[in-house]
Enzyme design. Structure first.
Site, PDB file in Angstrom:
ATOM      1  N   SER A  96      26.680  -8.215   9.193  1.00  0.00           N
ATOM      2  CA  SER A  96      27.135  -7.009   8.490  1.00  0.00           C
ATOM      3  C   SER A  96      27.734  -6.067   9.522  1.00  0.00           C
ATOM      4  CB  SER A  96      25.971  -6.330   7.765  1.00  0.00           C
ATOM      5  OG  SER A  96      25.510  -7.143   6.709  1.00  0.00           O
ATOM      6  N   VAL A 120      26.305 -11.272   3.749  1.00  0.00           N
ATOM      7  CA  VAL A 120      25.444 -11.686   2.637  1.00  0.00           C
ATOM      8  C   VAL A 120      24.618 -10.520   2.113  1.00  0.00           C
ATOM      9  CG1 VAL A 120      25.323 -14.017   3.572  1.00  0.00           C
ATOM     10  CG2 VAL A 120      23.504 -12.387   4.119  1.00  0.00           C
ATOM     11  N   LEU A 168      33.458  -5.298   0.917  1.00  0.00           N
ATOM     12  CA  LEU A 168      32.605  -5.276  -0.272  1.00  0.00           C
ATOM     13  C   LEU A 168      31.140  -5.166   0.114  1.00  0.00           C
ATOM     14  CD1 LEU A 168      32.355  -5.377  -3.330  1.00  0.00           C
ATOM     15  CD2 LEU A 168      32.369  -7.878  -3.203  1.00  0.00           C
ATOM     16  N   LYS A 169      30.747  -5.832   1.203  1.00  0.00           N
ATOM     17  CA  LYS A 169      29.348  -5.741   1.645  1.00  0.00           C
ATOM     18  C   LYS A 169      28.980  -4.294   1.970  1.00  0.00           C
ATOM     19  CE  LYS A 169      25.266  -6.466   3.397  1.00  0.00           C
ATOM     20  NZ  LYS A 169      24.907  -7.395   4.460  1.00  0.00           N
ATOM     21  N   VAL A 170      29.879  -3.574   2.636  1.00  0.00           N
ATOM     22  CA  VAL A 170      29.616  -2.172   2.975  1.00  0.00           C
ATOM     23  C   VAL A 170      29.408  -1.345   1.708  1.00  0.00           C
ATOM     24  CG1 VAL A 170      30.686  -0.082   3.898  1.00  0.00           C
ATOM     25  CG2 VAL A 170      30.740  -2.200   5.228  1.00  0.00           C
TER      26      VAL A 170
END
Length: 271
Positions: A96, A120, A168-170
């Site tokens: 991340s 993830v 998108l993970k953020v």
């Protein structure tokens, strides 16, 4: 199967590497603390090579998977080993680190080496059972090539072009961490007003905050508060996200505990 180098055997990396080894991938692993590789034991150890350095691990690899703690760690490891990558290699970064650091990593890679960003959602349990949610960003052909590796680790979502998975993970982790932190504040208010915690939890768990309540009071996740604060820093954002990060950093005693500690450790607030 393609030869895989897996760099980073922390809380998440070790069970993920186990899954790839169990699937039969020729696997070379490396971790800054060598003892972590001892977790690849028993039958899963067949076909697993433990490298002394990151450069040794990636030499001759078709695919490199990184699962590291933050942008600085990814940059450091890339600096140690990127020059050893052969043209045609695929780097899958599952850390991340956000879209900016992902773009910087792409710039560091030798010509002919491609990158898929695939951070993830999920903790140690889903990592072990292959039930993570994987946000994959990159050129379509590169994501196609990464797919057999990624689908072994969880449910894969195509997010778009390079950097889109990291972005998108953020967004998602920012919402989760800020919401759990806000719930901690609400539970502190309940304590101050004499509302029993169990009563507040019961009512909140049947409303629109049900998912947040489940995460906040869960006992199986292992997402350290210090990493949650790091993810909020990646999000940047306005005063709410900044305030949530300040709350997470205010109590060093919970830094290595799961994010749920921000709710479960009582604290005083003014009401």
């Amino acid at each position: 199967m393609e030869k895989i180098a897996f760099l980073g055997l922390g809380r998440m990396g070790l069970p993920m590497a186990r899954r790839l080894a169990a699937a039969g991938h020729p696997l070379t692993v490396w971790n800054r603390s060598p003892g972590r590789a001892e977790g690849l034991t028993g039958d899963r150890r067949a076909g697993v090579t433990v490298a002394a350095t990151a450069a040794e691990a990636v030499r001759g690899a078709d695919v490199v998977v990184t699962m590291l703690s933050d942008p600085a760690a990814v940059a450091e490891v890339a600096g140690r080993c990127a020059a050893q990558l052969a043209p045609g290699a695929l780097w899958i970064d599952m850390s991340s680190i956000g879209p900016r650091a992902t773009a910087e990593l792409r710039e560091r890679l030798p010509q002919g080496v491609v990158l898929v960003d695939a951070p993830v959602i999920g903790s140690v349990g889903p990592a072990a059972s292959g039930e993570l949610v994987v946000f994959a960003g990159g050129e379509e052909a590169d994501v196609d090539r990464a797919w057999p590796v990624l689908e072994r680790l969880g449910r894969v979502r195509r997010c778009g072009g390079p950097g889109s998975g990291a972005a998108l993970k953020v967004v998602v982790i920012g919402a989760i961490v800020a919401s759990v932190t806000a719930l901690g504040e609400v539970m502190a208010v309940a304590d101050e007003l004499g509302v029993p915690r169990e009563q507040a939890r019961e009512v909140l768990s049947v409303g629109p905050l049900a998912g947040v309540v489940a995460r906040a009071f869960g006992t199986e996740a292992d997402f350290p508060v210090r990493l949650a604060a790091k993810d909020l820093a990646l999000a940047g954002g306005g005063p709410v996200l900044r305030a949530a990060r300040e709350v997470l950093l205010a109590d060093p005693s919970i830094a290595e505990r799961d994010l749920s500690a921000v709710v479960q450790v009582p604290r005083a607030v003014a009401v």
